[in-house]
Design an enzyme around this catalytic site. Sequence first.
Site, PDB file in Angstrom:
ATOM      1  CG  HIS A  92      19.210 -37.777  -2.491  1.00 55.22           C
ATOM      2  ND1 HIS A  92      19.606 -39.047  -2.123  1.00 55.22           N
ATOM      3  CD2 HIS A  92      20.350 -37.096  -2.736  1.00 55.22           C
ATOM      4  CE1 HIS A  92      20.928 -39.117  -2.122  1.00 55.22           C
ATOM      5  NE2 HIS A  92      21.393 -37.945  -2.503  1.00 55.22           N
ATOM      6  CG  ASN A 149       0.267   2.304   3.649  1.00 49.06           C
ATOM      7  OD1 ASN A 149      -0.786   2.306   3.029  1.00 49.06           O
ATOM      8  ND2 ASN A 149       1.398   2.795   3.170  1.00 49.06           N
ATOM      9  N   GLY A 150      -0.551  -0.997   6.549  1.00 51.40           N
ATOM     10  CA  GLY A 150      -0.216  -1.856   7.687  1.00 51.40           C
ATOM     11  C   GLY A 150      -1.320  -2.874   7.924  1.00 51.40           C
ATOM     12  NE  ARG A 194       4.662   1.510  -1.245  1.00 53.90           N
ATOM     13  CZ  ARG A 194       5.526   1.472  -0.227  1.00 53.90           C
ATOM     14  NH1 ARG A 194       6.697   2.043  -0.352  1.00 53.90           N
ATOM     15  NH2 ARG A 194       5.206   0.889   0.898  1.00 53.90           N
ATOM     16  CB  CYS A 200      -0.888   0.029   1.227  1.00 57.33           C
ATOM     17  SG  CYS A 200      -1.899  -1.438   1.404  1.00 57.33           S
ATOM     18  CE  LYS A 255      14.002 -11.665  -9.331  1.00 55.50           C
ATOM     19  NZ  LYS A 255      14.688 -11.246  -8.169  1.00 55.50           N
ATOM     20  CD  GLU A 298      10.231 -11.964  -8.355  1.00 59.11           C
ATOM     21  OE1 GLU A 298       9.569 -11.326  -7.541  1.00 59.11           O
ATOM     22  OE2 GLU A 298      11.477 -11.977  -8.332  1.00 59.11           O
ATOM     23  CD1 TRP A 324      -0.005  -5.987  -3.415  1.00 54.15           C
ATOM     24  CD2 TRP A 324       0.110  -6.655  -1.284  1.00 54.15           C
ATOM     25  NE1 TRP A 324       0.562  -7.243  -3.393  1.00 54.15           N
ATOM     26  CE2 TRP A 324       0.637  -7.683  -2.103  1.00 54.15           C
ATOM     27  CE3 TRP A 324       0.076  -6.866   0.095  1.00 54.15           C
ATOM     28  CZ2 TRP A 324       1.124  -8.875  -1.591  1.00 54.15           C
ATOM     29  CZ3 TRP A 324       0.553  -8.064   0.605  1.00 54.15           C
ATOM     30  CH2 TRP A 324       1.073  -9.049  -0.239  1.00 54.15           C
ATOM     31  CE  LYS A 367      11.871  -2.965  -5.632  1.00 55.94           C
ATOM     32  NZ  LYS A 367      12.585  -4.082  -6.243  1.00 55.94           N
ATOM     33  CD  GLU A 374      17.281 -13.479  -6.944  1.00 55.41           C
ATOM     34  OE1 GLU A 374      16.740 -14.024  -5.966  1.00 55.41           O
ATOM     35  OE2 GLU A 374      16.867 -12.421  -7.437  1.00 55.41           O
TER      36      GLU A 374
HETATM   37  C1  F6R Z   1      11.990 -10.712  -5.457  1.00 57.71           C
HETATM   38  C2  F6R Z   1      11.887  -9.645  -4.494  1.00 57.71           C
HETATM   39  C3  F6R Z   1      11.479  -9.990  -3.109  1.00 57.71           C
HETATM   40  C4  F6R Z   1      12.277  -9.143  -2.113  1.00 57.71           C
HETATM   41  C5  F6R Z   1      11.780  -9.411  -0.687  1.00 57.71           C
HETATM   42  C6  F6R Z   1      12.604  -8.652   0.333  1.00 57.71           C
HETATM   43  O1  F6R Z   1      12.384 -10.243  -6.704  1.00 57.71           O
HETATM   44  O2  F6R Z   1      12.114  -8.505  -4.810  1.00 57.71           O
HETATM   45  O3  F6R Z   1      11.642 -11.342  -2.853  1.00 57.71           O
HETATM   46  O4  F6R Z   1      13.617  -9.481  -2.231  1.00 57.71           O
HETATM   47  O5  F6R Z   1      10.442  -9.022  -0.575  1.00 57.71           O
HETATM   48  O6  F6R Z   1      12.583  -7.291   0.093  1.00 57.71           O
HETATM   49  P1  F6R Z   1      13.643  -6.337   0.748  1.00 57.71           P
HETATM   50  O7  F6R Z   1      14.962  -6.646   0.161  1.00 57.71           O
HETATM   51  O8  F6R Z   1      13.169  -4.956   0.428  1.00 57.71           O
HETATM   52  O9  F6R Z   1      13.619  -6.625   2.221  1.00 57.71           O
END
Ligand code: F6R
Length: 587
Positions: free
Chosen positions: A483, A95-96, A27, A2, A464, A467, A71, A582, A460
Amino acid sequence: MCGIIGYTGRRQAAPVLLDGLKRLEYRGYDSAGIALVRGTGFFVRKKKGRVEELSETASERGTVGIGHTRWATHGEPSERNAHPHVCGKFALVHNGIVENGFRLRKELEETGEIFSSDTDSETVVRLLNRLYDGDVLAALKKTAERLEGSYALAILCADFPDEIFCARRASPLIVGVGAGECYAVSDPVAVAGREGKFYALSDGEFARLSPDGATVYDRYLRPVAKEEKQYGRAEVPQLGAFRHFMRKEMEEIPDAIEKSLLKFIDEPLKNLMRRTKSVSIVACGTAYHSGVAAKTAIEALARIPVEVCVASEYRYGNPVSGEGTLVLAVSQSGETADTIAAARLAKERGASVVAVTNVADSTLTTAADLTLYTYAGREIGVAATKSYNAQLALLYSFAVALAQGKGREELPYSALTELPALAKRALRACDGVRSWAQRFQNARSVFFIGRGSDYAAALEGSLKLKELSYLPSEGYAAGELKHGTLALIDRNTPVVALLTNREIAEKTMNAVHEAYARGARVFLVTSLPEYALRKEVSASVVVPETDPLFSPALSVIPLQALAYYTALACGNDPDKPRNLAKSVTVE
Ligand code: F6R
């Protein structure tokens, strides 16, 4: 997650709110809304979907208003659940998460309140309206005392048509004071480039904003002086010639690495390193994966045990940490609720906490003894790219410094300084994976495999891909495939193998062969070109060779590109993957 923007001043508020909401879009959100003070009440417009849906409100009159991107947490994404929520004399954005929202709602309903949404936020505005007897701040204080969980609130009250009232606990909120105007925002990007003085509210604080200025109050409603922050100087990132921020941000990786390498270890950090007997890395998502990569480097170089913990597990576990434990809390945004809570718990237990973040003055920095900044620049794409490489640069150079402090001299620091130039070359390999996307888009599932550092990069790469393309995907330790998981592999399961360490390359090739023998097509990302010629390999890209400990900083680059191109092939927006935010400021 949010986003909040509030404006009171001499200008028309609606265009300012809409501009702020557009800037907050990155975000992640699913609905948006605004409220303007209008006569003795409010003009309110809310829409499910994009901020553009609100564009017809740009001409609505009113110089005081609040806006919100939502969100969904409590209640589905819909117009009725979008903010602002109105009750009696109040309009509110939140927010929250109000953790006792359900209980409060029941209590309010039993005494006659009729709710018009499914949100926890509506309980706040209803409670506030109940407790109000002419003094908004007093009612807001009483309301805050009833709330459990986190909140950043911006509130309009019809009795004070020029003002905005704010409160904060565990969710960021910034107040801006310009000439004849004030702002309230949850994210500095919403005020980037704006003239004025900016102040971050601390937990438990309240604020009252009018065109003439702002006053911040502590939890007892005593006015407090605040330290000015430089949020207005931040720039609003532009796409330039790029179609998407993600691709632009990947091009910024070499620079992010270069700037984020630790070039100087000051005395406080040296002291802290000297006391370190073990390291715990707490983080979420991509930041967690940079922790997995860092573990390999720290253990190899400094010979200190490292555990890497998902922050949401750490905070509700019973972690063994105390004196001698160094906790690295890694977070691009510095606002991830779980990581902040994990850092606070570690500190309570007596550990030394170092925040590793990309955002100056973010909440995580307040929970740490020291902060180390990555300098990736603002990241707009929801999927982390350059911030991951920046975290690796910082954590690898931290590993080298830690090892030096332990008297281990023979260290590959020169390999680190070469990384920016090598990353430029790795970016050129990205075109090589463009054609892979067609073969991935209809896959049933995908595996990314590797050993050691390659395993970290595989985790990683897999995150990527899932998502952005929404394909089921797993990052797996190459040796572990046999296994059980091998049962999932057939001709519809592409396998991406990472191979950057000559010493264990043949061992990883055993797993490649096992997958190939079950019909899988194998796609290789390697710094060892001779392996690209093996019959098991369908397609390959070659990345520059570096010390295998640091290879994820390079090998991840074509994997980021693979996720980007596969998202495009699937018709998805790589900058705004569905359901994701984000920065995740709630539990
Ligand atoms: C994936 C991604 C998320 C963030 C995670 C932590 O591409 O961006 O998995 O890495 O939400 O976010 P931060 O680094 O802001 O704590």
